[in-house]
Design a protein around this motif. Sequence first.
Motif, PDB file in Angstrom:
ATOM      1  N   CYS A   1       0.822  -1.212   0.000  1.00  0.00           N
ATOM      2  CA  CYS A   1       0.000   0.000   0.000  1.00  0.00           C
ATOM      3  C   CYS A   1       0.855   1.260   0.000  1.00  0.00           C
ATOM      4  CB  CYS A   1      -0.918   0.022   1.224  1.00  0.00           C
ATOM      5  SG  CYS A   1      -2.245  -1.198   1.140  1.00  0.00           S
ATOM      6  N   SER A   2       2.181   1.109   0.042  1.00  0.00           N
ATOM      7  CA  SER A   2       3.053   2.283   0.078  1.00  0.00           C
ATOM      8  C   SER A   2       3.286   2.808  -1.335  1.00  0.00           C
ATOM      9  CB  SER A   2       4.396   1.927   0.720  1.00  0.00           C
ATOM     10  OG  SER A   2       5.116   1.059  -0.155  1.00  0.00           O
ATOM     11  N   ARG A   3       3.602   4.092  -1.410  1.00  0.00           N
ATOM     12  CA  ARG A   3       3.740   4.755  -2.714  1.00  0.00           C
ATOM     13  C   ARG A   3       4.797   4.093  -3.592  1.00  0.00           C
ATOM     14  NH1 ARG A   3       3.036  11.192  -3.272  1.00  0.00           N
ATOM     15  NH2 ARG A   3       2.025  11.052  -5.306  1.00  0.00           N
ATOM     16  N   GLU A   4       5.892   3.665  -2.988  1.00  0.00           N
ATOM     17  CA  GLU A   4       7.007   3.084  -3.759  1.00  0.00           C
ATOM     18  C   GLU A   4       6.597   1.798  -4.458  1.00  0.00           C
ATOM     19  OE1 GLU A   4       7.881   3.294   0.143  1.00  0.00           O
ATOM     20  OE2 GLU A   4       7.089   5.151  -0.706  1.00  0.00           O
ATOM     21  N   HIS A   5       5.599   1.122  -3.924  1.00  0.00           N
ATOM     22  CA  HIS A   5       5.186  -0.154  -4.514  1.00  0.00           C
ATOM     23  C   HIS A   5       4.137   0.018  -5.603  1.00  0.00           C
ATOM     24  CE1 HIS A   5       7.250  -2.258  -1.171  1.00  0.00           C
ATOM     25  NE2 HIS A   5       7.271  -3.268  -2.029  1.00  0.00           N
ATOM     26  N   LEU A   6       3.666   1.239  -5.826  1.00  0.00           N
ATOM     27  CA  LEU A   6       2.525   1.440  -6.727  1.00  0.00           C
ATOM     28  C   LEU A   6       2.945   2.154  -8.011  1.00  0.00           C
ATOM     29  CD1 LEU A   6       0.101   2.461  -3.878  1.00  0.00           C
ATOM     30  CD2 LEU A   6      -0.130   0.393  -5.289  1.00  0.00           C
ATOM     31  N   ARG A   7       2.538   1.599  -9.139  1.00  0.00           N
ATOM     32  CA  ARG A   7       2.874   2.171 -10.453  1.00  0.00           C
ATOM     33  C   ARG A   7       2.307   3.584 -10.591  1.00  0.00           C
ATOM     34  NH1 ARG A   7      -0.406   2.455 -14.592  1.00  0.00           N
ATOM     35  NH2 ARG A   7      -1.761   0.756 -13.881  1.00  0.00           N
ATOM     36  N   PRO A   8       3.156   4.542 -11.022  1.00  0.00           N
ATOM     37  CA  PRO A   8       2.663   5.907 -11.229  1.00  0.00           C
ATOM     38  C   PRO A   8       1.489   5.922 -12.214  1.00  0.00           C
ATOM     39  CG  PRO A   8       5.065   5.878 -11.328  1.00  0.00           C
ATOM     40  CD  PRO A   8       4.612   4.435 -11.260  1.00  0.00           C
ATOM     41  N   GLY A   9       0.442   6.625 -11.871  1.00  0.00           N
ATOM     42  CA  GLY A   9      -0.714   6.740 -12.751  1.00  0.00           C
ATOM     43  C   GLY A   9      -1.819   5.746 -12.464  1.00  0.00           C
ATOM     44  N   GLY A  10      -1.522   4.694 -11.669  1.00  0.00           N
ATOM     45  CA  GLY A  10      -2.543   3.704 -11.321  1.00  0.00           C
ATOM     46  C   GLY A  10      -3.495   4.230 -10.251  1.00  0.00           C
ATOM     47  N   PHE A  11      -4.533   3.458  -9.952  1.00  0.00           N
ATOM     48  CA  PHE A  11      -5.536   3.871  -8.955  1.00  0.00           C
ATOM     49  C   PHE A  11      -4.875   4.150  -7.597  1.00  0.00           C
ATOM     50  CE2 PHE A  11      -9.173   1.163 -11.050  1.00  0.00           C
ATOM     51  CZ  PHE A  11      -9.141   2.002 -12.149  1.00  0.00           C
ATOM     52  N   GLY A  12      -3.894   3.331  -7.229  1.00  0.00           N
ATOM     53  CA  GLY A  12      -3.216   3.515  -5.942  1.00  0.00           C
ATOM     54  C   GLY A  12      -2.479   4.838  -5.905  1.00  0.00           C
ATOM     55  N   ASP A  13      -1.724   5.102  -6.971  1.00  0.00           N
ATOM     56  CA  ASP A  13      -0.979   6.360  -7.060  1.00  0.00           C
ATOM     57  C   ASP A  13      -1.924   7.559  -7.060  1.00  0.00           C
ATOM     58  OD1 ASP A  13       1.538   7.865  -7.521  1.00  0.00           O
ATOM     59  OD2 ASP A  13       0.587   8.342  -9.442  1.00  0.00           O
ATOM     60  N   MET A  14      -3.102   7.408  -7.665  1.00  0.00           N
ATOM     61  CA  MET A  14      -4.069   8.520  -7.695  1.00  0.00           C
ATOM     62  C   MET A  14      -4.513   8.894  -6.282  1.00  0.00           C
ATOM     63  SD  MET A  14      -6.161   7.208 -11.048  1.00  0.00           S
ATOM     64  CE  MET A  14      -7.402   8.453 -11.285  1.00  0.00           C
ATOM     65  N   ILE A  15      -4.519   7.923  -5.360  1.00  0.00           N
ATOM     66  CA  ILE A  15      -4.833   8.236  -3.962  1.00  0.00           C
ATOM     67  C   ILE A  15      -3.724   9.098  -3.348  1.00  0.00           C
ATOM     68  CG2 ILE A  15      -5.130   7.245  -1.658  1.00  0.00           C
ATOM     69  CD1 ILE A  15      -6.583   4.878  -3.004  1.00  0.00           C
ATOM     70  N   PHE A  16      -2.471   8.731  -3.661  1.00  0.00           N
ATOM     71  CA  PHE A  16      -1.359   9.546  -3.148  1.00  0.00           C
ATOM     72  C   PHE A  16      -1.355  10.951  -3.766  1.00  0.00           C
ATOM     73  CE2 PHE A  16      -0.010   5.400  -1.701  1.00  0.00           C
ATOM     74  CZ  PHE A  16       0.565   5.693  -0.479  1.00  0.00           C
ATOM     75  N   GLN A  17      -1.793  11.060  -5.018  1.00  0.00           N
ATOM     76  CA  GLN A  17      -1.916  12.389  -5.640  1.00  0.00           C
ATOM     77  C   GLN A  17      -2.962  13.235  -4.903  1.00  0.00           C
ATOM     78  OE1 GLN A  17      -2.538  12.125  -9.917  1.00  0.00           O
ATOM     79  NE2 GLN A  17      -1.016  10.489 -10.105  1.00  0.00           N
ATOM     80  N   ALA A  18      -4.040  12.587  -4.468  1.00  0.00           N
ATOM     81  CA  ALA A  18      -5.057  13.311  -3.684  1.00  0.00           C
ATOM     82  C   ALA A  18      -4.450  13.798  -2.368  1.00  0.00           C
ATOM     83  CB  ALA A  18      -6.267  12.421  -3.428  1.00  0.00           C
ATOM     84  N   ALA A  19      -3.551  12.991  -1.799  1.00  0.00           N
ATOM     85  CA  ALA A  19      -2.861  13.414  -0.573  1.00  0.00           C
ATOM     86  C   ALA A  19      -1.933  14.598  -0.869  1.00  0.00           C
ATOM     87  CB  ALA A  19      -2.079  12.240   0.015  1.00  0.00           C
TER      88      ALA A  19
END
Length: 405
Positions: free
Chosen positions: A206-224
């Motif tokens: 669930c950490s940013r480093e493990h998530l592909r840029p542009g994917g749904f997970g990364d979009m959550i970090f962009q909201a942060a």
Amino acid sequence: MNDNTIPAGVPAVDIDPFSDAFLTDPYADHERMREAGPVIWLTKYGIYATARHAEVRAVLNDHENYISSAGVGLANFNKEAPFRPKSLILEADPPSHTKARAILARILSPKTVMQIREAFQQEAEQLLDRFVAKAAEDGQVDGVTELSEVYPLKVFPDAVGLEAEGRKNLLLYGNMVFNSFGPRNELLRKSAELVQPVTQWIMEHCSREHLRPGGFGDMIFQAADRGEITQEEAPMLVRSFLSAGVDTTVNGIGNALLCLAQNPDQYEKLRADPTLARPAFEEALRYESAVQTFFRTTARDVELAGVKIAEGHKVLTFLAAANRDARQWPDPDRFDITRRPTGHMAFGSGIHGCVGQVVARLEGELILTALAKRVKTIELAGPPTRRLNNTLRALSNLPLRLVTA
Ligand code: EJD
């Protein structure tokens, strides 16, 4: 609260909805509970429950009286610690729920679905080519291990941006999360044996480093990054994707395959007109709801169908029983893909209604379309086996024989 005194005037029922027998075949007991009354008392757990469509919908649509922040399982989080840190969306009420929901709803929007559709369709077509080839080679094929578990485990985590390695952990984690909404029975104990390594794997991913840029997970970090949530909240919302996004669709698709294999006349309709894939998936959700139950907790003294319920009580809503309530559906025990089951409760209802339902429907539609285009008939090659779960209607194996077009 949750004691063994039967409240006056409330029909008491001695059914255990988390026993192996009930979970194996719940439908006769659903009928008993619907007929006992609009609101019943389950003596085994000392809780209120409803199995009728009108009352299930009424509870789910009244989030002020029936809250989620005390947990949506049997455990009352105001009295016992949650088995994992509370979900920011599932186990929350407004206003904090509203904030989390808005972020996930934006990511899982109809616009997103348009963007992922092509990739999800290609994967469905390729998988069905392999599925049909395997059936031809072996004489039979497993609808669960070769199809319903394979597809959601590929397309959704790809969209989230999760690496390919270790994805089976998602099924183990989901099995545990959905068991945790029930009592601390043998099912929960068994699925929780692996809790440590599986939970650790999930949280790491669930950490940013493990998530592909542009994917749904990364979009959550962009909201942060935009300040909509804190950096600490972001991984918790990624965890929600990984908790709710796989096991649900695996079983939605698996159950739909079983419905079609058991109803050859309905499969023939689908094969003749593959544009029925979407309504067929919807009817399967009504008929064999992947998510069977949910709890709420009363926030104050309330009245439901004339029954007074005091503050702080758990109320169990039987989504799957509501979906076969003859008060709502003509001929409810008939699987009919030409029915339009609008108002079914398989995605819940109200402010907590499934935020991923556009993605779930997309997956169901694409798999059933690809199936209908390739397969003339589909039948059981042996008895299906169940994976019993406190919340999910789940299969472990579904042996199928196919005649290909
Ligand atoms: C769920 C029944 C989470 C979470 C959200 C939703 C579910 C499970 C987990 C989907 C339950 O936020 O972790 S259908």
